[in-house]
Enzyme design. Structure first.
Site, PDB file in Angstrom:
ATOM      1  N   GLU A   4       7.360  10.965  90.779  1.00 15.98           N
ATOM      2  CA  GLU A   4       5.916  11.958  91.069  1.00 15.98           C
ATOM      3  C   GLU A   4       5.385  12.690  89.869  1.00 15.98           C
ATOM      4  OE1 GLU A   4       5.330  12.282  95.715  1.00 15.98           O
ATOM      5  OE2 GLU A   4       6.187  14.026  94.839  1.00 15.98           O
ATOM      6  N   CYS A  46       1.996  17.515  84.871  1.00 16.15           N
ATOM      7  CA  CYS A  46       3.413  18.322  85.448  1.00 16.15           C
ATOM      8  C   CYS A  46       4.098  16.934  85.506  1.00 16.15           C
ATOM      9  CB  CYS A  46       2.917  18.965  86.752  1.00 16.15           C
ATOM     10  SG  CYS A  46       4.659  19.528  87.518  1.00 16.15           S
ATOM     11  N   CYS A  88      18.131  24.118  94.262  1.00 19.02           N
ATOM     12  CA  CYS A  88      17.476  25.401  94.689  1.00 19.02           C
ATOM     13  C   CYS A  88      16.847  25.369  96.098  1.00 19.02           C
ATOM     14  CB  CYS A  88      16.028  25.578  93.981  1.00 19.02           C
ATOM     15  SG  CYS A  88      16.496  25.893  92.148  1.00 19.02           S
ATOM     16  N   CYS A 147      17.318  15.771  91.412  1.00 21.56           N
ATOM     17  CA  CYS A 147      17.590  17.175  90.510  1.00 21.56           C
ATOM     18  C   CYS A 147      19.021  17.853  91.068  1.00 21.56           C
ATOM     19  CB  CYS A 147      16.692  18.102  90.816  1.00 21.56           C
ATOM     20  SG  CYS A 147      16.985  19.660  89.922  1.00 21.56           S
ATOM     21  N   CYS A 185      13.063  24.207  97.351  1.00 25.24           N
ATOM     22  CA  CYS A 185      12.534  23.256  96.345  1.00 25.24           C
ATOM     23  C   CYS A 185      12.588  21.925  96.996  1.00 25.24           C
ATOM     24  CB  CYS A 185      12.985  23.244  94.984  1.00 25.24           C
ATOM     25  SG  CYS A 185      12.234  21.737  93.893  1.00 25.24           S
ATOM     26  N   CYS A 191       3.516  23.236  93.456  1.00 30.62           N
ATOM     27  CA  CYS A 191       4.974  23.765  92.945  1.00 30.62           C
ATOM     28  C   CYS A 191       6.201  23.356  93.935  1.00 30.62           C
ATOM     29  CB  CYS A 191       4.838  25.295  92.583  1.00 30.62           C
ATOM     30  SG  CYS A 191       4.006  25.595  91.120  1.00 30.62           S
TER      31      CYS A 191
HETATM   32  N1  SAH Z   1      14.118  22.710  87.146  1.00 26.72           N
HETATM   33  C1  SAH Z   1      12.872  23.403  86.409  1.00 26.72           C
HETATM   34  C2  SAH Z   1      11.640  22.876  86.635  1.00 26.72           C
HETATM   35  C3  SAH Z   1      10.976  22.224  87.870  1.00 26.72           C
HETATM   36  S1  SAH Z   1      10.285  23.337  89.107  1.00 26.72           S
HETATM   37  C4  SAH Z   1      12.856  24.764  87.079  1.00 26.72           C
HETATM   38  O1  SAH Z   1      13.458  25.202  87.915  1.00 26.72           O
HETATM   39  O2  SAH Z   1      12.324  25.523  86.202  1.00 26.72           O
HETATM   40  C5  SAH Z   1       8.855  24.051  88.520  1.00 26.72           C
HETATM   41  C6  SAH Z   1       8.784  25.621  89.122  1.00 26.72           C
HETATM   42  O3  SAH Z   1       8.265  25.522  90.454  1.00 26.72           O
HETATM   43  C7  SAH Z   1       9.896  26.266  89.045  1.00 26.72           C
HETATM   44  O4  SAH Z   1       9.775  27.628  88.672  1.00 26.72           O
HETATM   45  C8  SAH Z   1      10.468  26.244  90.698  1.00 26.72           C
HETATM   46  O5  SAH Z   1      11.569  27.355  90.934  1.00 26.72           O
HETATM   47  C9  SAH Z   1       9.142  26.443  91.245  1.00 26.72           C
HETATM   48  N2  SAH Z   1       9.345  25.950  92.790  1.00 26.72           N
HETATM   49  C10 SAH Z   1      10.174  25.150  93.301  1.00 26.72           C
HETATM   50  N3  SAH Z   1       9.899  25.117  94.539  1.00 26.72           N
HETATM   51  C11 SAH Z   1       8.884  25.890  94.736  1.00 26.72           C
HETATM   52  C12 SAH Z   1       8.409  26.184  96.084  1.00 26.72           C
HETATM   53  N4  SAH Z   1       8.345  25.602  97.327  1.00 26.72           N
HETATM   54  N5  SAH Z   1       7.244  27.020  95.830  1.00 26.72           N
HETATM   55  C13 SAH Z   1       6.890  27.458  94.831  1.00 26.72           C
HETATM   56  N6  SAH Z   1       7.474  27.274  93.716  1.00 26.72           N
HETATM   57  C14 SAH Z   1       8.318  26.497  93.634  1.00 26.72           C
END
Ligand code: SAH
Length: 339
Positions: free
Chosen positions: A90, A103, A114, A110, A117, A331
Site C-alpha cells: 500500500e 507515504c 510494534c 515488517c 501498528c 498512520c
Molecule cells: N518503521 C518505521 C516507519 C513506518 S511507521 C517507523 O517505525 O518509524 C510510520 C509512523 O507511524 C511511525 O512513527 C509509527 O510508529 C507510526 N504508527 C504506527 N502505527 C500507528 C498507529 N496505529 N497510530 C499512529 N501512529 C502509528
C-alpha cells in the site's frame, strides 16, 4: 531480468557501456523514465530501434499495476499496488496546503513488531528493491497527472532495515536529471535502529530523520516496540544527539498518543526532560486504532494539553492532522494485502 529502475544514473551509464553504447544514452533513458514517465522502451523514440530491442531483452520497466484505489473524504488516496511477484503493497497520497505528500512502503511486511501498528502480525516477505520504492512515486504521479513534492518513508516496513535500497532510492528520486525531489523534501522514519542512524550520518543526504519514540522509559517503550530491547532509549537518544552534532539537522520525534498509556502529564514531563536542549521537533500522532489492537486514541483534551505542555517547556510540538482514517490509510493502518 534486471529492473531498470533499480539503477542510479551513474550505474545505468555503466550498464550502457557494457552494452557497447555511449554513456549519454543512459541520460536519455533516465529522462524517458523519470521525466516523461513512459511505460515502455518503445516510447523512447530518440533511441535506435535496435537499442530499444536490446533494452527490452535485458531489462524490465516493471510498471506497477493498481489493484485497488480508495479515496477518502479528505482527498487522501490509498493505492494497493501489484508488485509483480504475487505480492502487494500500500502507498498513500495526501494533500497538504504546501503540496502533495506520498507515504511509501519500504518492505513487504515488517519485522519490527510494534504492538500498535497494523503492519505487525502479517508475515514479513521481503524488502523492496530501490526501483520498487521509486516506482510507487512514478505510478502515483502517472495516475494523478501531477507532481509529488514530498516523500515520507512511513508506509509498510522499516526503512533502515532495508538500508541500501532506501538510500539508493533516495539518490534516484533526488537526481536533478530525474524526478528531482530535493532531499529536504524526503523524510525517513525509523523505529530506532541505532547502528543505521550512525550509517546515515555518513551518507551526507540532507533528508529529515524521524524517530518513532512513543515512550520515555524503557519499560513502556519495550512493551510497545520490541526493537527497544535491542536499542534502549539511552542509546537511541545518544545516537540522535550524535546525528544532530554531525549534520546540524533537526530531528523529528514521533509520539503516538494512546489513552491511559503514554498521554498523561507525567509522560509529557519525562519527554521534556529527555529532549531538552536537542535540535528537534515533536510530532504528536493521535494513535489510530487497528483491528484487534489494545491501544485507543487519547481524548482531544489530553492531546492538546500534552502539546501545550511541551510547547510551554521549550519543546516545539505539533499535532499531526489525521488524514485518510476512513479508508484505513492513516498512520499505522497500512498492511500488506495478498492478491
Ligand atoms: N518503521 C518505521 C516507519 C513506518 S511507521 C517507523 O517505525 O518509524 C510510520 C509512523 O507511524 C511511525 O512513527 C509509527 O510508529 C507510526 N504508527 C504506527 N502505527 C500507528 C498507529 N496505529 N497510530 C499512529 N501512529 C502509528
Amino acid at each position: 531480468m534486471k529492473k531498470i529502475k533499480d539503477f542510479t544514473l551513474e550505474e545505468l551509464k555503466e550498464e550502457l557501456k557494457a552494452l557497447g553504447e555511449k554513456p549519454f544514452r543512459a541520460e536519455q533513458i533516465f529522462h524517458w523514465i523519470y521525466v516523461e514517465k513512459v511505460k515502455s522502451f518503445d516510447e523512447m523514440t530518440n533511441l535506435s530501434i535496435s537499442l530499444r530491442e536490446k533494452l527490452e531483452q535485458e531489462y524490465t520497466l516493471s510498471n506497477f499495476n493498481i489493484i485497488k484505489k480508495q479515496e477518502s473524504q479528505d482527498g487522501t488516496k490509498k493505492y494497493l499496488f501489484d508488485v509483480l511477484d504475487g505480492n502487494a503493497i500500500e502507498t498513500v497520497l495526501m494533500e497538504y496546503h504546501h503540496g502533495k505528500t506520498i507515504c511509501v512502503s519500504s518492505q513487504i511486511g515488517c519485522k519490527m513488531g510494534c504492538k500498535f501498528c497494523a503492519s505487525t502480525g502479517i508475515a514479513f516477505v521481503r524488502s523492496l528493491t530501490a526501483g520498487e520504492i521509486v516506482e510507487q512515486i512514478i505510478a502515483v504521479e502517472q495516475d494523478i497527472q501531477d507532481k509529488i513534492s514530498n516523500i515520507v518513508f512511513m508506509g509498510i516496513g522499516e526503512p533502515l532495515d532495508n538500508y541500501e535500497n532506501v538510500i539508493k532510492a533516495i539518490r534516484i528520486l533526488n537526481h536533478s536529471k530525474g524526478l528531482n525531489i530535493g532531499a529536504r523534501h524526503i523524510s525517513v522514519s525509523t523505529s530506532g535502529l541505532v547502528p543505521k542512524i550512525y550509517d546515515l550520518v555518513k551518507e551526507n543526504i540532507p533528508c529529515t530523520l524521524s524517530i518513532s519514540l512513543h515512550a520515555t522509559n524503557n519499560e513502556k517503550r519495550s512493551s510497545m516496540m520490541p526493537v527497544n530491547n535491542a536499542y534502549p532509549i539511552e542509546e537511541l537518544i545518544q545516537a540522535c544527539k550524535d546525528y544532530i552534532a554531525a549534520t546540524n539537522r533537526r530531528i523529528s520525534f514521533e509520539y503516538a498518543l494512546a489513552k491511559d498509556n503514554n498521554d498523561n502529564l507525567e509522560d509529557a514531563k519525562a519527554l521534556v526532560k529527555l529532549l531538552k536542549g536537542m535540535l528537534c521537533h515533536v510530532n504528536l500522532i493521535p494513535i489510530n486504532k487497528i483491528e484487534n489492537g489494545s491501544f485507543t486514541k487519547s481524548t482531544n483534551e489530553n492531546i492538546i494539553k500534552f502539546r501545550d505542555y511541551l510547547n510551554d517547556h521549550g519543546i516545539v510540538a505539533t499535532i499531526r492532522r489525521e488524514l485518510g482514517s476512513d479508508i484505513d490509510a492513516a498512520c499505522g493502518q497500512l498492511r500488506r494485502k495478498n492478491l
